[in-house]
Design an enzyme around this catalytic site. Sequence first.
Site, PDB file in Angstrom:
ATOM      1  N   GLY A 170      -5.735  24.210  57.508  1.00  0.00           N
ATOM      2  CA  GLY A 170      -5.519  22.795  57.268  1.00  0.00           C
ATOM      3  C   GLY A 170      -4.732  22.411  56.039  1.00  0.00           C
ATOM      4  O   GLY A 170      -4.341  21.251  55.914  1.00  0.00           O
TER       5      GLY A 170
ATOM      6  N   CYS B  41      16.486  13.867  78.644  1.00  0.00           N
ATOM      7  CA  CYS B  41      16.547  12.509  79.185  1.00  0.00           C
ATOM      8  C   CYS B  41      15.304  11.709  78.841  1.00  0.00           C
ATOM      9  O   CYS B  41      14.556  11.279  79.728  1.00  0.00           O
ATOM     10  CB  CYS B  41      16.744  12.579  80.692  1.00  0.00           C
ATOM     11  SG  CYS B  41      18.145  13.621  81.101  1.00  0.00           S
TER      12      CYS B  41
ATOM     13  N   GLU C 108      -8.388  30.449  57.667  1.00  0.00           N
ATOM     14  CA  GLU C 108      -7.520  30.465  58.857  1.00  0.00           C
ATOM     15  C   GLU C 108      -6.261  29.640  58.632  1.00  0.00           C
ATOM     16  O   GLU C 108      -5.997  28.697  59.371  1.00  0.00           O
ATOM     17  CB  GLU C 108      -8.281  29.887  60.060  1.00  0.00           C
ATOM     18  CG  GLU C 108      -9.573  30.594  60.402  1.00  0.00           C
ATOM     19  CD  GLU C 108     -10.417  29.823  61.418  1.00  0.00           C
ATOM     20  OE1 GLU C 108     -10.116  28.633  61.680  1.00  0.00           O
ATOM     21  OE2 GLU C 108     -11.363  30.401  61.953  1.00  0.00           O
TER      22      GLU C 108
HETATM   23  C1  LIG Z   1      -4.995  24.950  64.166  1.00  0.00           C
HETATM   24  C2  LIG Z   1      -6.136  25.656  63.545  1.00  0.00           C
HETATM   25  C3  LIG Z   1      -5.978  26.321  62.322  1.00  0.00           C
HETATM   26  C4  LIG Z   1      -4.699  26.300  61.545  1.00  0.00           C
HETATM   27  O1  LIG Z   1      -4.446  25.044  61.015  1.00  0.00           O
HETATM   28  P1  LIG Z   1      -3.271  24.826  59.957  1.00  0.00           P
HETATM   29  O2  LIG Z   1      -3.317  23.385  59.670  1.00  0.00           O
HETATM   30  O3  LIG Z   1      -2.001  25.234  60.595  1.00  0.00           O
HETATM   31  O4  LIG Z   1      -3.589  25.649  58.757  1.00  0.00           O
HETATM   32  C5  LIG Z   1      -7.052  27.015  61.829  1.00  0.00           C
HETATM   33  N1  LIG Z   1      -8.232  27.060  62.482  1.00  0.00           N
HETATM   34  C6  LIG Z   1      -8.413  26.427  63.653  1.00  0.00           C
HETATM   35  C7  LIG Z   1      -9.734  26.503  64.331  1.00  0.00           C
HETATM   36  C8  LIG Z   1      -7.380  25.701  64.226  1.00  0.00           C
HETATM   37  O5  LIG Z   1      -7.565  25.061  65.371  1.00  0.00           O
END
Ligand SMILES: *Cc1c(COP(=O)(O)O)cnc(C)c1O
Length: 421
Positions: free
Chosen positions: A239, A346, A273
């Site tokens: 995030g 389009c 993540e």
């Molecule tokens: C999309 C997602 C991420 C990555 O999010 P970023 O904003 O690209 O860092 C990490 N964990 C989960 C569960 C996600 O759905």
Amino acid sequence: MHHFKYKNGALHCEDVSIRDIADQVGTPFYLYSTATLKRHFQAFDSGFDGVDHLTCFAVKACSNIAVLNLFGQMGGGADIVSGGELFRAMKAGVDPKKIIYSGVGKTLAEMREAMYAGILMFNVESPQELDRLQDVGAELGGTARIAFRINPDVDPKTHAYISTGLAKNKFGVPAGEALQEYLRARDMENIEIVGVSCHIGSQLTQIEPFIEALRKIKVFVGRLEKEGITIKYLDLGGGVGITYDDERPPHPSDYAKAVREELADMDCTLILEPGRVISGNAGILVTEVQYTKVNSGGENDKRFVIVDAAMNDLTRPALYGAYHEIIPVREGGESMEQVDIVGPICETGDFMARDRMMPEVAQGDLLAIMSSGAYGFSMSSNYNSRLRAAEVLVSDSRFQIIRYREEVEDLLRGESISALG
Ligand SMILES: *Cc1c(COP(=O)(O)O)cnc(C)c1O
């Protein structure tokens, strides 16, 4: 900090001229810098030095196996959201013991594949999913390691389409219900509780929502402990935002510092993540100007630059109204004009930029659509029967095509003319 810079008026990726790549590969193409990918991974990961942690790159942000392999080699894992992403991560050589499976709609087949592969953990998002996972564990004679994804009901203050941690979003289980699910999971034969997870959204530009969520998660982990359930992994999701325009997201090291302070009294392995913050500014989309034209409307003459990349290649402007900086590959002159940069599809929503002040460009010029390394190629489609673009990776003075441009035969793969009469 990225490695796309002008040298003698020509945009380079590291030491390679982008015009040279275009001449050999054609346009449009995605272009990634190895140095930037590595640097961003390192910058993020090193923020957690000294803390037990695992950085699992979010595969959906940039799914090419060359990119996943790079992070795997740097000790990273993968956060996946489908069987297809599992396949990619495995092909890329990511250690299955470093794969986390997130997502609200895992199918039976996907669960079986992931169980069989021996992934680190399933992030479970509903009571029914837990039941199904128990069944799969029993069927395969194994144990599924799980975390529940807690929906902390925190406003991440980002685009509504990429907010995931509000009670009204489809993601996770509310903290209030999660406790009873953990108790249920504890009694399941083929389930092992190992973690708690949380992901509140993407492109966050403030630290506070992360911390607010983290505090709620800590309270929840405390409640689990009272029930005798100890947590090995705390998965904080992704995030962290990037600068597309004038956003001022936290530096990954500040994010890491804030998280570490908040977790000082906890004894578990952190799982992160990140997606966008690592690959977003490490990739660009290179496109060629096909035509320029003026649609005159009296005082409101409208100038269009029509390029060979479209919303099927880079969906973010059409989908979220997202801003991407666009710069000419041959450094622009003094003369500026206000234009809409649009693709050939389009639909009026097929734009890369609207009312943008740009150096004047002409037919045949190349443009670089910056910050396209996350949710770029991975969101692309074949709409309008357009061939998906090539992907190219640069390292120092060399480049390699890491995915060939599709050919027309690829478009028809699996199709047939009806024989039903
Ligand atoms: C999309 C997602 C991420 C990555 O999010 P970023 O904003 O690209 O860092 C990490 N964990 C989960 C569960 C996600 O759905």
